[in-house]
Design a protein around this motif. Sequence first.
Motif, PDB file in Angstrom:
ATOM      1  N   ARG A  42       0.866  -1.194   0.000  1.00 51.08           N
ATOM      2  CA  ARG A  42       0.000   0.000   0.000  1.00 51.08           C
ATOM      3  C   ARG A  42       0.893   1.232   0.000  1.00 51.08           C
ATOM      4  NH1 ARG A  42      -5.374  -1.800   3.409  1.00 51.08           N
ATOM      5  NH2 ARG A  42      -5.186  -4.040   3.004  1.00 51.08           N
ATOM      6  N   THR A  99      -5.052   5.511  -9.186  1.00 56.35           N
ATOM      7  CA  THR A  99      -5.519   4.125  -9.122  1.00 56.35           C
ATOM      8  C   THR A  99      -6.391   3.826 -10.331  1.00 56.35           C
ATOM      9  OG1 THR A  99      -7.566   4.668  -7.938  1.00 56.35           O
ATOM     10  CG2 THR A  99      -5.648   4.146  -6.597  1.00 56.35           C
ATOM     11  N   ALA A 135      -3.831  -0.948  -7.603  1.00 54.31           N
ATOM     12  CA  ALA A 135      -3.783  -0.186  -6.354  1.00 54.31           C
ATOM     13  C   ALA A 135      -2.939   1.072  -6.537  1.00 54.31           C
ATOM     14  CB  ALA A 135      -3.208  -1.061  -5.245  1.00 54.31           C
ATOM     15  N   TYR A 160      -9.622   1.885  -5.975  1.00 52.77           N
ATOM     16  CA  TYR A 160      -9.190   0.514  -5.695  1.00 52.77           C
ATOM     17  C   TYR A 160      -9.416   0.240  -4.216  1.00 52.77           C
ATOM     18  CZ  TYR A 160      -6.404  -3.758  -6.336  1.00 52.77           C
ATOM     19  OH  TYR A 160      -5.985  -5.065  -6.432  1.00 52.77           O
ATOM     20  N   ASN A 208     -13.518  -5.043  -3.666  1.00 51.71           N
ATOM     21  CA  ASN A 208     -12.588  -5.004  -4.787  1.00 51.71           C
ATOM     22  C   ASN A 208     -13.221  -5.682  -6.001  1.00 51.71           C
ATOM     23  OD1 ASN A 208     -10.240  -6.234  -6.460  1.00 51.71           O
ATOM     24  ND2 ASN A 208      -9.279  -4.654  -5.207  1.00 51.71           N
TER      25      ASN A 208
END
Length: 698
Positions: free
Chosen positions: A54, A405, A410, A489, A494
């Motif tokens: 992330r 994104t 991501a 995202y 998802n």
Amino acid sequence: MRKYTVLAVALMLALTSFAQRAPEKKIDKSLITNRMQNFGKEVMGPERLWELGRVSAEGLTPDGRQLIYGVSKYSFDENKSEKNLFVVPVKGGDFFQFTAGDGGESVLQVKDNGEVIYSYKNQLWLKNIKGGEAKQLTNGEGGLENVKFSPNGKHILFSKAVLVNMNHSVDKYADLSKSNVYIYDDLDYRHWDSFNDGRFNHPFVATYDQGKIGEAIDLLAGEPFYSPQAPFGGIEDFAWSPDGNSVLYVCKKKSGKEYAKSTDTDIYRYDLISRRTTNLTEGMDGYDTHPLYKADGRVLAWLSMKTDGYEADKNDIILWDAIADIKLNLTAHWDGTVNTFTWSKDNRKIYFIAPIRGTSQLFEIKIPSNLKNKAQPKIEQISEGQFDITGIVRETEEGLVVTSTTMTRATEVYLYNLKSKKLNPITKVNDEVYAQIAPTKVEGRFTKASDGQDLFSWVIYPPDFDPTKKYPTLLYCQGGPQAATTQSYSFRWNFQLMASQGYIVIAPNRRGMPGWGVKWNEDISKDWGGQSIRDYLSAIDDLAKESYIDRDRIGAVGASYGGYSVFMLAGVHEGRFRSFISHCGLFDMTSWYGTTEELFFANHDLGGPYWNKENEKTYTEFNPINHVAKWDTPILIFQGGKDYRVPIGQGLEAFQAARLKDIKSRLVYLPEENHWVLSGHNAQVWHREFFGWLKETL
């Protein structure tokens, strides 16, 4: 890899041979090519999703040549994330790891000499970007949060919690240290996922000299107010004037019942020399946030909503000339709402991000030389594509450094070239993972809504989608309700993950979503169970006409207002759906009004309390509990135990009703989660129950 190549060639020969032997059947060559490219790749799974790094953009060196970024990695063994900092050239090149501590680091300042001051375990640390040992600068009790240094480096602005009210028994009765009782005389007794223990985050300012912090001044002087805003306000609620002589902070100076009913935040200026506080937005009744000075210090910009109590009102950019005392709404004439903004490098323009037609894009607006000029400044959209711009880091000589994104990628950091209008990746944290994942196709689709309006949806297809086959399909219902469904995202909802399990997903931009004009956004207020629900039905009915949709295997899923939508659809769908999943959905509007904490939201979007007759439709026709008699379809219900926005009774009531009606149903109770699911292990349970339910019912 060679084994896959041999198998791939064999597959290609087999498909080609079949095409030659069956000329009467039309073979889609693009489908063959697609399958060849995906051969040997895995589909996205829940665990793989949580293995992604992330990425956060932490800052640029003053010359704009190097980016410092953070990467959080989740550990299944420890059930926690670890964040470290990395450095990479903005123009591209090799990256290197900058920190490796056991905990999360966040950049606070990058100096001209390469020194980086960062926050680690709520203390300040210093390290040169070229390397060397890190030096701990502070070791104060309780630590520092939301730190900002003055431009001249002589002062520091930060926040910390202050005990103001004796709400908790251990504070009120010192001799009863083993008690655990909360006592309240007014509202704001709980917010989001915690009860008010009488402590409020306050801004403090103090002198600063190489890690030594002088006596700190509480800018709210022990008052029962929050700054940064609770529960999600952060460092963006603070700002320094360019001369370092004053600070700005955002605060809603209301308490109790008035706090729960209002969104009237103001921007306050504290003068370090006179020690006087001035309300810069007095008379402006809605949210006033994100203050940001122009480099010369004369003009201040901020985001502003007009209406008190309306959290999803049109967000405008306001300019204030401090010397001439003139305010100008830069975006009043524009039919859109602003997410965030920053000044251009030359201070002649403002760049901002806004939702537009199912995406979030970059815009620019030129600043009038004279704020008295009544001419409407020109607003230009400067990026366009099937992606979201999610943040602006800074402008450099090469362009804008941004985060971006898509529904299948991501967050990464990019350089947006203002001349070529292209996004060039700076970070590539997850490239290796995505190279192993079979891609899912995402397309836009327009439908005629029941009132004749054009309704846009995103449709996400499974890997190796074959239009000659039939697929189970999910209608995704967005929360908010005034939240955009764009190319974002998510690590829970998802779409790539859902499609990878073999489902087609349709995500409509129904009434209430920004990006389609202010009226479209506002139309959902006081009409929760009306046109927006019909929009959902129009979208799924239109898609169901396609030959590849299995009409006997259609489900509806969603959270928050999306969960409410699922509960509503369960009573009005007339056989369209075979399965429902609702996460933290609103089930009984009457009991919800009596237990939710941000009453300004309920008052605006529902019209007000249930005892007022003018709101009767909200609590009758638009109340899911009043349609339970028609429930006849399997339903899975998720509910967080610490969700005070949609409290636990909502999920329990819905589950109990379903069971008493002998409907196949399941309750998944997450006692430690709030409106979201933040624990990695809990998230894996969530995904397994989610997809397990769909396998059982679709």
